[in-house]
Scaffold this motif. Structure first.
Motif, short mmCIF file in Angstrom:
data_model
loop_
_atom_site.label_atom_id
_atom_site.label_comp_id
_atom_site.label_asym_id
_atom_site.label_seq_id
_atom_site.Cartn_x
_atom_site.Cartn_y
_atom_site.Cartn_z
N ASN A 77 0.48 -6.72 -3.41
CA ASN A 77 0.87 -7.46 -2.21
C ASN A 77 0.17 -6.93 -0.96
O ASN A 77 0.76 -6.79 0.11
N GLY A 78 -1.12 -6.60 -1.13
CA GLY A 78 -1.93 -6.16 0.00
C GLY A 78 -1.81 -4.69 0.34
O GLY A 78 -2.54 -4.19 1.20
N GLN A 79 -0.92 -3.96 -0.32
CA GLN A 79 -0.72 -2.53 -0.04
C GLN A 79 -1.43 -1.69 -1.10
O GLN A 79 -1.08 -1.73 -2.28
N PRO A 80 -2.46 -0.92 -0.71
CA PRO A 80 -3.17 -0.08 -1.68
C PRO A 80 -2.26 0.96 -2.33
O PRO A 80 -1.52 1.66 -1.63
N TYR A 81 -2.31 1.04 -3.66
CA TYR A 81 -1.54 2.03 -4.40
C TYR A 81 -2.44 3.04 -5.11
O TYR A 81 -2.05 4.17 -5.32
N PHE A 82 -3.64 2.59 -5.50
CA PHE A 82 -4.60 3.48 -6.17
C PHE A 82 -5.97 3.30 -5.54
O PHE A 82 -6.29 2.22 -5.03
N SER A 83 -6.78 4.35 -5.59
CA SER A 83 -8.13 4.28 -5.02
C SER A 83 -9.11 5.05 -5.90
O SER A 83 -8.72 5.95 -6.65
N SER A 84 -10.39 4.68 -5.77
CA SER A 84 -11.46 5.38 -6.48
C SER A 84 -12.68 5.47 -5.58
O SER A 84 -13.07 4.48 -4.98
N SER A 100 -12.38 8.21 -11.69
CA SER A 100 -10.95 8.48 -11.62
C SER A 100 -10.32 7.58 -10.56
O SER A 100 -10.92 7.29 -9.54
N TRP A 101 -9.11 7.13 -10.87
CA TRP A 101 -8.29 6.41 -9.92
C TRP A 101 -7.15 7.33 -9.50
O TRP A 101 -6.44 7.86 -10.36
N SER A 102 -6.99 7.52 -8.21
CA SER A 102 -5.95 8.42 -7.70
C SER A 102 -4.89 7.65 -6.93
O SER A 102 -5.19 6.61 -6.32
N THR A 103 -3.67 8.15 -6.96
CA THR A 103 -2.59 7.52 -6.22
C THR A 103 -2.81 7.69 -4.72
O THR A 103 -3.12 8.78 -4.25
N VAL A 104 -2.70 6.61 -3.98
CA VAL A 104 -2.83 6.67 -2.53
C VAL A 104 -1.65 7.43 -1.95
O VAL A 104 -0.51 7.25 -2.37
N ALA A 105 -1.94 8.30 -0.99
CA ALA A 105 -0.90 9.14 -0.39
C ALA A 105 0.27 8.30 0.12
O ALA A 105 0.07 7.28 0.79
N GLY A 106 1.47 8.72 -0.23
CA GLY A 106 2.67 8.05 0.25
C GLY A 106 3.15 6.91 -0.61
O GLY A 106 4.22 6.35 -0.37
N GLN A 107 2.37 6.57 -1.67
CA GLN A 107 2.76 5.46 -2.54
C GLN A 107 3.25 6.00 -3.88
O GLN A 107 2.63 6.90 -4.46
N THR A 108 4.38 5.47 -4.34
CA THR A 108 4.96 5.89 -5.62
C THR A 108 4.87 4.76 -6.62
O THR A 108 5.36 3.66 -6.39
N CYS A 109 4.20 5.03 -7.73
CA CYS A 109 4.04 4.03 -8.77
C CYS A 109 3.89 4.75 -10.10
O CYS A 109 2.80 5.21 -10.44
N THR A 110 4.97 4.92 -10.82
CA THR A 110 4.95 5.70 -12.06
C THR A 110 5.39 4.85 -13.24
O THR A 110 5.99 3.78 -13.09
N GLY A 111 5.09 5.32 -14.43
CA GLY A 111 5.47 4.62 -15.64
C GLY A 111 5.15 5.45 -16.86
O GLY A 111 4.58 6.55 -16.75
N ALA A 112 5.51 4.93 -18.04
CA ALA A 112 5.31 5.69 -19.27
C ALA A 112 3.83 5.80 -19.65
O ALA A 112 3.41 6.77 -20.28
N SER A 113 3.04 4.79 -19.28
CA SER A 113 1.62 4.77 -19.64
C SER A 113 0.74 5.01 -18.42
O SER A 113 1.09 4.59 -17.31
N PRO A 114 -0.42 5.66 -18.60
CA PRO A 114 -1.33 5.86 -17.47
C PRO A 114 -1.98 4.55 -17.06
O PRO A 114 -1.97 3.57 -17.80
N LEU A 115 -2.57 4.53 -15.87
CA LEU A 115 -3.26 3.35 -15.37
C LEU A 115 -4.44 3.02 -16.27
O LEU A 115 -5.20 3.90 -16.67
N SER A 116 -4.59 1.73 -16.59
CA SER A 116 -5.72 1.27 -17.39
C SER A 116 -6.43 0.14 -16.65
O SER A 116 -5.80 -0.84 -16.25
N VAL A 117 -7.74 0.30 -16.43
CA VAL A 117 -8.56 -0.71 -15.78
C VAL A 117 -9.74 -0.98 -16.71
O VAL A 117 -10.61 -0.13 -16.89
N THR A 118 -9.76 -2.16 -17.34
CA THR A 118 -10.79 -2.49 -18.32
C THR A 118 -11.37 -3.88 -18.02
O THR A 118 -10.90 -4.57 -17.13
N GLY A 119 -12.38 -4.28 -18.80
CA GLY A 119 -13.00 -5.59 -18.60
C GLY A 119 -14.34 -5.47 -17.93
O GLY A 119 -15.18 -4.65 -18.34
N ASN A 120 -14.57 -6.24 -16.86
CA ASN A 120 -15.85 -6.21 -16.14
C ASN A 120 -15.87 -5.02 -15.18
O ASN A 120 -15.77 -5.16 -13.97
N VAL A 121 -15.97 -3.83 -15.76
CA VAL A 121 -15.90 -2.59 -14.99
C VAL A 121 -17.13 -1.74 -15.27
O VAL A 121 -17.87 -1.97 -16.22
#
Length: 272
Positions: A77-84, A100-121
């Motif tokens: 929703n327009g708010q950065p949560y991760f950066s590289s 590496s993708w790092s969590t943007v300071a001040g943003q909380t976004c956790t889960g059981a699985s790590p972040l995955s970015v695949t496809g046209n990358v």
């Protein structure tokens, strides 16, 4: 009306066939979400989609490049949560150990699985060791890769100052379909007496030959190549000669199938 419908169907087919997509999942994303390239932003592709984030459905998800921060951002929703910080032509993929993708300071976004970015990358090669040495009349360059993803080929580059490099050789990837999770060994061998100062001119003449057909022009080009070859021989022991190993540096450029390029570390050429 029929023409309009035909045009619409054609555009839809084109979009489905050529659209560049990215899949994101993990952390606070409930299930994998497909992001579609919707245009360009700040000179690089913009990817957008909708998914469930932190238990909230219908959340806009986007990946874009910010030239002011020199960062790729993954935003909800327009708010950065991760950066590289990887300055690549397309967003970096999490499957590469170089990115590496790092969590943007001040943003909380956790889960059981790590972040995955695949496809046209962008997924670059992980280099291991690299060595360059002169033996007899030949320059030997050896290197290893610990991981290769979507790799096409390598280019051996040489320099007299460690900053300005020219390509002196190429080698195809040994990885099956450009992908490997094991250590692969490479060796390239070339003449050590080559004078790097004339390489750009030789490359120009060779390219010229590809585009000319007239006999007179071909003759002039042939004479030019002969002249360059003469200079190489006469300059074999000048300050630009690779036989003077202490004055030379080597690096390996890796080129993805999509044209993305990265480099190994720079090493000095060793004598016998």
């Amino acid at each position: 009306m029929k023409k309009f419908l035909l045009l619409t169907l054609t555009l839809l087919f084109y979009h489905a066939l050529f659209a560049q997509n990215i899949q994101v999942s993990g952390v606070c994303i409930a299930s994998p979400v497909t992001l579609t390239q919707t245009g360009q932003e700040n000179g690089k592709p913009l990817y957008q989609g909708v998914g469930t984030v932190n238990g909230n459905a219908g959340v806009g998800i986007a990946i874009f490049w910010d030239p002011n921060e020199n960062l790729w951002f993954l935003a909800y929703n327009g708010q950065p949560y991760f950066s590289s910080p990887a300055n690549t032509s397309v967003p970096p993929g999490t499957a590469s150990t170089n990115f590496s993708w790092s969590t943007v300071a001040g943003q909380t976004c956790t889960g059981a699985s790590p972040l995955s970015v695949t496809g046209n990358v962008a997924l670059w090669v992980t280099f291991g060791s690299i060595d360059a040495h002169v033996k007899g009349d030949n320059l030997h360059v050896n290197w290893t890769t610990e991981k290769e993803v979507n790799n096409d080929h390598f280019e051996v580059e040489a320099s007299t100052d460690g900053e300005q490099f020219v390509t002196i050789g190429t080698l195809k990837s040994k990885a099956e379909n450009g992908n490997s999770d094991i250590t692969l060994n490479y060796e390239w061998t070339g003449k050590a007496g080559m004078s790097l100062s004339v390489l750009p001119y030789l490359a120009f003449v060779l390219i010229l030959l590809l585009f000319v057909r007239r006999k007179k022009t071909m003759l002039l080009a042939t004479v030019a190549i002969s002249f360059v070859a003469f200079i190489q021989v006469s300059c074999k022991k000048d300050k630009d000669s690779i036989t003077d190993a202490e004055n030379y540096y080597i690096r390996i450029a890796q080129i993805d199938k999509d044209g993305t390029k990265t480099y190994s570390k720079v090493v000095r050429v060793n004598g016998e």
